[in-house]
Scaffold this motif. Structure first.
Motif, PDB file in Angstrom:
ATOM      1  N   THR A 141       1.167  -1.291   0.154  1.00 46.41           N
ATOM      2  CA  THR A 141      -0.111  -0.214  -0.143  1.00 46.41           C
ATOM      3  C   THR A 141       1.037   1.617   0.051  1.00 46.41           C
ATOM      4  N   TYR A 142       0.745   2.048  -0.511  1.00 44.44           N
ATOM      5  CA  TYR A 142       1.332   3.130  -0.867  1.00 44.44           C
ATOM      6  C   TYR A 142       0.675   4.548  -1.691  1.00 44.44           C
ATOM      7  N   LEU A 143       1.018   5.825  -1.128  1.00 43.67           N
ATOM      8  CA  LEU A 143       1.012   6.834  -1.308  1.00 43.67           C
ATOM      9  C   LEU A 143       1.552   7.563  -2.869  1.00 43.67           C
ATOM     10  N   ASP A 144       0.882   7.809  -3.753  1.00 47.42           N
ATOM     11  CA  ASP A 144       1.888   8.673  -4.904  1.00 47.42           C
ATOM     12  C   ASP A 144       2.093  10.294  -4.975  1.00 47.42           C
ATOM     13  N   GLN A 189       7.299   3.572   5.234  1.00 45.28           N
ATOM     14  CA  GLN A 189       7.000   4.377   4.334  1.00 45.28           C
ATOM     15  C   GLN A 189       6.898   5.168   3.159  1.00 45.28           C
ATOM     16  N   ASP A 190       6.476   3.613   2.346  1.00 52.47           N
ATOM     17  CA  ASP A 190       5.640   4.042   1.546  1.00 52.47           C
ATOM     18  C   ASP A 190       4.085   4.370   1.697  1.00 52.47           C
ATOM     19  N   GLU A 191       3.508   3.608   2.557  1.00 55.05           N
ATOM     20  CA  GLU A 191       2.114   4.015   2.952  1.00 55.05           C
ATOM     21  C   GLU A 191       1.897   5.142   3.100  1.00 55.05           C
ATOM     22  N   VAL A 192       3.272   5.748   3.606  1.00 55.60           N
ATOM     23  CA  VAL A 192       2.739   7.542   4.282  1.00 55.60           C
ATOM     24  C   VAL A 192       3.926   8.087   3.069  1.00 55.60           C
ATOM     25  N   GLY A 193       4.152   7.768   1.843  1.00 59.69           N
ATOM     26  CA  GLY A 193       4.203   9.218   0.809  1.00 59.69           C
ATOM     27  C   GLY A 193       5.475   8.963   0.892  1.00 59.69           C
ATOM     28  N   THR A 194       6.877   8.566   1.676  1.00 55.81           N
ATOM     29  CA  THR A 194       7.362   9.016   1.402  1.00 55.81           C
ATOM     30  C   THR A 194       8.482   8.623   0.004  1.00 55.81           C
ATOM     31  N   PRO A 195       8.647   9.994  -0.810  1.00 60.47           N
ATOM     32  CA  PRO A 195       9.249   9.045  -1.783  1.00 60.47           C
ATOM     33  C   PRO A 195      10.586   8.424  -1.570  1.00 60.47           C
ATOM     34  N   TYR A 196      11.462   9.611  -1.037  1.00 62.53           N
ATOM     35  CA  TYR A 196      13.126   8.098  -0.867  1.00 62.53           C
ATOM     36  C   TYR A 196      13.038   7.966   0.431  1.00 62.53           C
ATOM     37  N   SER A 203       8.687   3.588  -8.289  1.00 65.29           N
ATOM     38  CA  SER A 203       9.320   2.877  -8.834  1.00 65.29           C
ATOM     39  C   SER A 203       9.829   1.461  -7.838  1.00 65.29           C
ATOM     40  N   THR A 204      10.265   1.608  -6.647  1.00 60.08           N
ATOM     41  CA  THR A 204      11.130   0.850  -6.249  1.00 60.08           C
ATOM     42  C   THR A 204      12.956   0.924  -6.607  1.00 60.08           C
ATOM     43  N   ASP A 205      13.103   1.439  -7.586  1.00 63.10           N
ATOM     44  CA  ASP A 205      14.952   1.755  -8.070  1.00 63.10           C
ATOM     45  C   ASP A 205      15.102   1.858  -7.497  1.00 63.10           C
ATOM     46  N   GLN A 206      16.512   1.847  -7.432  1.00 59.19           N
ATOM     47  CA  GLN A 206      18.021   1.935  -6.516  1.00 59.19           C
ATOM     48  C   GLN A 206      18.953   2.258  -7.225  1.00 59.19           C
ATOM     49  N   THR A 207      19.545   2.764  -6.520  1.00 60.57           N
ATOM     50  CA  THR A 207      21.212   3.251  -6.814  1.00 60.57           C
ATOM     51  C   THR A 207      21.915   4.070  -5.768  1.00 60.57           C
ATOM     52  N   ARG A 208      23.417   3.731  -5.823  1.00 58.84           N
ATOM     53  CA  ARG A 208      24.270   4.135  -4.746  1.00 58.84           C
ATOM     54  C   ARG A 208      25.159   5.516  -5.004  1.00 58.84           C
ATOM     55  N   VAL A 209      24.808   6.617  -4.253  1.00 51.78           N
ATOM     56  CA  VAL A 209      25.241   7.596  -4.735  1.00 51.78           C
ATOM     57  C   VAL A 209      26.252   7.992  -3.196  1.00 51.78           C
ATOM     58  N   PRO A 210      27.213   9.185  -3.330  1.00 48.69           N
ATOM     59  CA  PRO A 210      28.486   9.419  -2.651  1.00 48.69           C
ATOM     60  C   PRO A 210      27.505  10.057  -1.000  1.00 48.69           C
ATOM     61  N   VAL A 211      28.268   9.556   0.121  1.00 46.99           N
ATOM     62  CA  VAL A 211      27.300  10.380   1.508  1.00 46.99           C
ATOM     63  C   VAL A 211      27.661  11.987   1.100  1.00 46.99           C
ATOM     64  N   GLU A 212      29.104  12.130   0.620  1.00 46.29           N
ATOM     65  CA  GLU A 212      29.094  13.797   0.613  1.00 46.29           C
ATOM     66  C   GLU A 212      27.887  14.835  -0.746  1.00 46.29           C
ATOM     67  N   GLY A 213      27.525  13.641  -1.470  1.00 47.39           N
ATOM     68  CA  GLY A 213      26.473  14.646  -2.507  1.00 47.39           C
ATOM     69  C   GLY A 213      25.250  14.394  -1.969  1.00 47.39           C
ATOM     70  N   LEU A 214      24.784  13.598  -1.129  1.00 47.25           N
ATOM     71  CA  LEU A 214      23.770  13.133  -0.943  1.00 47.25           C
ATOM     72  C   LEU A 214      22.821  14.083  -1.046  1.00 47.25           C
ATOM     73  N   PRO A 215      22.906  15.455  -0.136  1.00 49.56           N
ATOM     74  CA  PRO A 215      21.673  17.079   0.047  1.00 49.56           C
ATOM     75  C   PRO A 215      21.550  16.674  -1.469  1.00 49.56           C
ATOM     76  N   ALA A 216      22.500  17.094  -2.520  1.00 45.29           N
ATOM     77  CA  ALA A 216      22.410  17.916  -3.338  1.00 45.29           C
ATOM     78  C   ALA A 216      21.630  16.385  -4.172  1.00 45.29           C
ATOM     79  N   ALA A 217      21.774  15.288  -4.277  1.00 49.15           N
ATOM     80  CA  ALA A 217      21.176  14.276  -5.105  1.00 49.15           C
ATOM     81  C   ALA A 217      19.414  14.483  -4.828  1.00 49.15           C
ATOM     82  N   ILE A 218      19.063  14.457  -4.026  1.00 44.09           N
ATOM     83  CA  ILE A 218      18.184  14.099  -3.102  1.00 44.09           C
ATOM     84  C   ILE A 218      17.557  15.903  -3.420  1.00 44.09           C
ATOM     85  N   ALA A 219      18.025  16.701  -3.715  1.00 41.80           N
ATOM     86  CA  ALA A 219      16.651  18.252  -3.993  1.00 41.80           C
ATOM     87  C   ALA A 219      17.004  17.773  -5.276  1.00 41.80           C
ATOM     88  N   GLU A 220      18.241  17.126  -6.021  1.00 39.65           N
ATOM     89  CA  GLU A 220      17.387  16.886  -7.469  1.00 39.65           C
ATOM     90  C   GLU A 220      16.676  16.220  -7.757  1.00 39.65           C
TER      91      GLU A 220
END
Length: 578
Positions: A466-469, A523-530, A551-568
């Motif tokens: 169950t999820y909230l889109d 988290q899917d059930e309350v609509g958290t996107p990431y 999509s439930t797809d995943q990828t890896r990113v460096p921790v130092e670039g995580l805030p920028a990645a989430i913003a994108e």
């Protein structure tokens, strides 16, 4: 369970909203927004502000929720803010009469537009019974019930007041000061988000019909002869319109027109209303309304407000029926004129002419040495009545005598004693009463619509999910952070990542309870996107996993670039583009 029952159960269990005061048996028509709901509601209001305050360059104010009786006497709420009520003769229960008709008679969708006598006849003809005890309601009278909550301002009862039934009046009554902030230039808009109160006869359907709710309203003040909306900015926006003509047609339905087409064809009479219908489409899409379950419905003549030339409602489909979430009205000069008349303050604005004009003005200069002895205490009112009459009908002074009415009594005055004269005057401008265009949004109903429209189920890893889109900018939580295990320093590292994301301005949840799959489902059930997972690979190479909700797809990113990645990602990027 039905769609709405399922959503209401989820809302209560996950902290979106629930009935208030349940420890004391609950109070119908009042809801508490839980942690998830309060955040979602706040984000929705921020998106509304972004579009209707910041982008349009409007002002915002916050007015009191309690106002004196005189305000609502002027606005007409004391006399015309009623719903239809019927009382059961057996059990004494009261019901909203028009709702009973709508629930029992399939072909009637808007019984509110009917007269009380017509509703009573329908109840009798269709043998409608009391929902509480089953007693027949045929023959019972349908009465009008004023929806405002009354109170007293200060001790005693000498200063009656009311909880406001709409936020609009808090803007209108402050117009004399607001026009100064606008430098006495039209057009300008004033917005307000705040609570309103209506003593509903039969609250129902969760957040749809409640007694305390939040409105987001914009009052746009315009010069009706000079100001035109920037239609070109929304001319190509497509609108799903359910016009009066189609409502009255046997097989009429929603038809799609661009804003320009709707105006040119006359389907929407007011260009200003058309402009705001077009402008609002961006808002509905940004907050995640399912546009296949959305329409603009034109008010039928019988339900149109007395002050409005043309009204449209934005409606969303919820559980098989349509619910109003926004009203768009051209209110003309009704509100400002009423408050000007009642308060005797200046609810007008000076309009400068392009060039000074020489005009003829009828004036009076009454001989008070005659009026005083002749009419005593009424002399002052008679002088004022003569001045008013000269301004609107100078021909009344053509004879030897002129008659005026004061408090129901007529007084005749010799014209030679009135000082009547017609003079040429040079004027630089004139005082006008602005007209008002009003988009009024029901925040609670929009929150409810978004939750219903975004709710879905699918299968992930052979398990139903169950999820909230929810759109990322609307979701209560932007990103959830999980340690793979609560040992070997993974939990400490995950908390550090959480703090880094919070400092970057994101709404962050930390969860280390249960297996990763269960945490994803919560988290899917309350609509958290990431969701971000800190694992042993993080300890080795400094990367984390980002998992995308839809999509439930995943990828890896460096921790130092995580805030920028989430913003994108919030701005619309995909995982593949990181």
């Amino acid at each position: 369970m039905s769609e709405l029952e399922t959503l209401t159960e989820l809302a209560k269990r996950r902290g979106f909203f629930f009935s208030s005061n349940e420890a004391y048996g609950g109070t119908a028509g009042f809801y508490t927004y839980g942690p998830e709901g309060a955040a979602l509601k706040r984000n929705l209001e921020d998106i509304w502000r972004d579009i209707f305050v910041r982008e349009l360059g409007n002002m915002e104010l916050e007015a009191p929720t309690v106002m004196p009786e005189a305000v609502f006497e002027a606005s007409g709420h004391l006399d015309g803010f009623d719903d239809m009520i019927i009382e059961c003769p057996e059990c004494g229960a009261t019901h909203r009469a028009d709702h009973l008709v709508e629930d029992e008679i399939e072909d009637i969708e808007d019984a509110e537009a009917y007269e009380p006598t017509e509703v009573a006849e329908l109840i009798a003809t269709h043998h409608i019974e009391c929902p509480s005890c089953g007693e027949s309601l045929a023959g019972e009278s349908v009465e009008e019930f004023n929806l405002m909550f009354g109170t007293n301002i200060g001790p005693g009862s000498s200063a009656p007041g009311y909880l406001r039934p709409e936020t609009a009046q808090g803007i209108f009554v402050e117009f004399p000061r607001l026009k100064e902030y606008a430098r006495n230039k039209l057009p300008f808009g004033v917005a307000q988000i705040g609570r309103a109160y209506r003593n509903e006869i039969s609250p129902r359907r969760a957040l749809v019909r409640v007694r305390e709710f939040t409105q987001a309203e914009l009052e746009h003040f315009i010069d009706p002869e000079r100001d035109e909306p920037p239609i070109d900015r929304v001319a190509d926006v497509e609108l799903p319109l359910y016009s009066v003509a189609n409502q009255n047609a046997e097989n009429g339905g929603v038809e799609t027109y661009t804003v320009a087409e709707a105006v040119d064809s006359g389907i929407i009479e007011s260009e200003w209303v058309a402009y705001y219908l077009g402008r609002s489409m961006d808002f509905y899409e940004r907050i995640g309304i399912d546009m296949d379950r959305f329409r603009y419905r034109q008010h039928l003549p019988g339900e149109r407000a007395h002050y409005a030339a043309d009204c449209w409602d934005a409606e969303t489909e919820l559980g098989g029926s349509w619910v109003e979430v926004t009203g768009f009205a051209y209110r003309s000069d009704y509100d400002l004129s009423k408050h000007g008349d009642y308060s005797k303050e200046e609810f007008t604005l000076f309009r400068q002419y392009d060039e000074p004009k020489t005009v003829e003005r009828a004036t009076v200069d009454p001989d008070m040495s005659y009026l005083g002895p002749e009419f005593g205490g009424a002399a002052g009112d008679i002088a004022a009545a003569l001045e008013s009459l000269a301004g609107r009908d100078r021909s009344a002074f053509d004879g030897d005598e002129v008659t005026v009415e004061v408090d129901g009594d007529e007084y005749t005055v010799p014209v030679e004693r009135t000082g009547f004269a017609v003079e040429e005057q040079t004027e630089a401008g004139e005082h006008i009463t602005p007209h008002v265009v009003e988009p009024s949004f029901g925040v609670g109903r929009l929150v409810y619509s978004v939750l219903v429209h975004s709710h879905g189920t699918d299968t992930v890893d052979d398990e139903e999910r169950t999820y909230l889109d929810l759109p990322a900018e609307l979701a209560p939580t932007t990103v959830a952070v999980f340690p793979l295990m609560t040992k070997d320093g993974l939990d400490d590292r995950a908390r550090e990542v959480s703090e880094t994301l919070r400092e970057a301005g994101f709404e962050v949840a930390y969860d280390d309870t249960g297996n990763i799959g269960r945490r994803y489902r919560r988290q899917d059930e309350v609509g958290t996107p990431y969701c971000v997972t800190v694992d042993y690979e993080t300890q080795e190479d400094g990367t984390v996993t980002i998992r995308e909700r839809d999509s439930t797809d995943q990828t890896r990113v460096p921790v130092e670039g995580l805030p920028a990645a989430i913003a994108e990602l919030v701005d619309g990027a995909t995982l593949a583009e990181l």
